[in-house]
Design a protein around this motif. Structure first.
Motif: not given
Ligand SMILES: Cc1ncc(COP(=O)(O)O)c(C=O)c1O
Length: 398
Positions: A90, A191, A195, A198-199, A202, A229-232, A234-235
Motif C-alpha cells: 500500500i 480475504r 471482500e 468491503r462490498d 462500499v 489494500r482491497l480495491d475500493g 483505500k479512501d
C-alpha cells in the motif's frame, strides 16, 4: 462553618457512568494482589529486542526529549510508510496520511472522535477487544454488535453469518471496526470475508477502521490481509497499528493511524488536543524497530507458535475446551466442564485458590451472559511462566 452536602455523582458525566474500569487491566492488579501467575493482560514478561532498547537510549542521549511534531516524527512516519508498502503493497504519503498516537488505544479513540457524530452507529464484531465499547460511548456513537460464532470443532474457525452482518448495515452506520488478527478469538479474517466487508462498506458508504496490532503474530500458514489494500477501500479505511505487540514494548505507548488525507487531518486535530504527541525518543526507537530484518518477524511468530503449543495442551489436559488461535497471542476457552455458574466466579477462584489470573469471557461481550462460560488466557509469557501456570492449573483436575 457552613456545611454543604454534595449529592453523590453530581459531578460525573453521563458518559463516564456508561462503562466500567477495564476488566483485563483489573485482572493484572488481582494477579499482583494474590501472587498469581499472570496469564490475563496481553503484555510480554520477557525482554524487548536489544537493538530497539539501544535506539531508545541513544535517542534520549541525543536529546530527543522535547515535543515531537504533534502527528509524529518524520523518521517514524517514513519508516511506517516504507514498511506498509513492503508488507501490504500500500502506498502511503507520510506527510498527509499518518498520525502517530499514544498507542493504538489512542489511535482508535482519536479516529472515532474524528469521524463519529452522536447517534452514528459503529459495527463491532463480538466477542471484541473491550476498549471498543467505551471508545464508542466516548465518541458519541452507538455500537452495533455482530456475532463471531465459535467453531464446532476445537480446530475450526470463528465465523460470522453473512446475513447478520448485512442486517447490521443501514443509513446510520458510520463505521465498522475490524480487528484482525483478532483479540480475544485468535481469528484471522480471510480475504473472502474481508471482500464481503468491503462490498458492504462500499454499498452503504461506510468507513472501515481496522485494528491490525497483531499483524505479525500468525500461525498455521494464516496470512494477514489489510482491508485497505482491497480495491475500493483505500479512501474508506483507517488502519491502526503500533509498536506494542510486534516489538514487545506495550509500555512505550506508540501507535499510529494510516488513512486518507482528509480523515487524517481530522484525526490529527483530535490527537493534538488529547495528547499533543507520543513520546519523542520512543518514536525515534520505533523508526529503528521498523527496520529490523525479516528474520525478526519470522522468529517472533515462530516463538509465539511454540508458546501457544506449550500452553494449549496444558489447558486441554485439565478440562478447558480450547479454540485454537490462528493469530494474536490469546487462547479463548470454554469452561463448561468445570460446572461454575459464570466466568467471574471461576476467574475469582482461579486467581485466589489456584494462583493463575485469566480474563473472564464476559468482558468481551455486551451481554455478560454470552461470555459466562468462556475465559481467555494470554501466552505472551516466558516458558517458565507458562509452565508454572500449567503446574498450578493441574490442581483443577482434583
Ligand atoms: C486488539 C487490540 N488493540 C489494541 C490494543 C492496545 O494496543 P496499544 O498498546 O498500542 O495501545 C490491544 C492490547 O491488548 C489489543 O489487544
Amino acid at each position: 462553618m457552613l456545611e454543604t452536602v454534595v449529592p453523590k455523582k453530581q459531578f460525573l458525566s453521563d458518559k463516564a457512568a456508561l462503562f466500567t474500569e477495564s476488566v483485563i487491566r483489573e485482572m493484572t492488579r488481582q494477579a499482583l494482589l494474590h501472587g498469581a501467575v499472570n496469564l490475563s493482560q496481553g503484555f510480554p514478561d520477557f525482554a524487548a529486542p536489544a537493538e530497539i532498547k539501544r535506539a531508545a537510549q541513544e535517542a534520549i542521549g541525543a536529546d530527543f526529549n522535547q515535543y515531537a511534531i504533534t502527528w509524529g516524527t518524520k523518521n517514524l512516519r517514513q519508516a511506517i510508510a516504507r514498511q506498509t508498502q513492503l508488507w501490504q503493497g500500500i502506498d502511503v504519503d507520510p506527510e498527509r496520511q499518518i498520525t502517530v498516537c499514544c498507542g493504538s488505544t489512542e489511535a482508535m479513540i482519536s479516529t472515532l472522535m474524528a469521524v463519529c457524530n452522536t447517534g452514528d452507529e459503529v459495527i463491532i464484531f463480538e466477542p471484541y477487544y473491550e476498549n471498543y465499547g467505551p471508545d464508542s460511548v466516548l465518541s458519541g456513537a452507538k455500537p452495533v454488535f455482530v456475532r463471531l460464532h465459535p467453531p464446532h470443532s476445537n480446530d475450526g474457525e470463528w465465523t460470522f453469518d453473512e446475513a447478520e452482518l448485512r442486517a447490521a448495515f443501514h443509513s446510520r452506520t458510520k463505521a465498522i471496526i475490524v480487528n484482525t488478527p483478532n483479540n480475544p478469538t485468535g481469528k484471522v479474517f480471510t480475504r473472502s470475508e474481508l471482500e464481503l466487508i468491503r462490498d458492504l462498506c462500499v454499498e452503504h458508504n461506510v468507513l472501515a477502521v481496522t485494528d491490525e496490532i497483531y499483524e505479525h503474530i500468525l500461525y498455521d500458514d494464516a496470512r494477514h490481509v489489510s482491508l485497505a489494500r482491497l480495491d475500493g477501500m483505500k479512501d474508506r479505511t483507517v488502519t491502526i497499528n503500533g509498536l506494542s505487540k510486534t516489538y514487545s514494548v506495550t509500555g512505550w505507548r506508540v501507535g499510529w493511524t494510516i488513512g486518507p488525507p482528509d480523515i487524517t487531518s481530522a484525526i490529527r486535530k483530535v490527537h493534538d488536543f488529547l495528547t499533543v504527541g507520543a513520546p519523542a525518543p520512543l518514536q525515534e526507537a520505533g523508526a529503528a524497530a521498523l527496520g529490523l530484518p525479516p528474520s525478526y518477524y519470522e522468529s517472533l511468530a515462530a516463538n509465539y507458535r511454540a508458546r501457544r503449543d506449550r500452553l494449549m495442551p496444558a489447558l486441554t489436559d485439565v478440562g478447558f475446551r480450547c479454540f485454537r488461535p490462528r493469530g494474536a497471542y490469546y487462547i479463548m476457552t470454554d469452561i463448561s466442564a468445570f460446572g461454575y455458574a459464570n466466568d467471574l466466579e471461576f476467574t475469582r477462584f482461579l486467581v485466589k485458590e489456584i494462583g493463575v489470573a485469566a480474563v473472564p469471557g464476559s468482558s468481551f461481550y455486551r451481554d455478560p451472559q454470552d461470555g459466562a462460560q468462556q475465559v481467555r488466557f494470554a501466552f505472551c509469557k516466558k516458558d517458565e511462566t507458562l509452565d508454572e501456570g500449567a503446574r498450578r492449573l493441574c490442581k483443577l483436575r482434583g
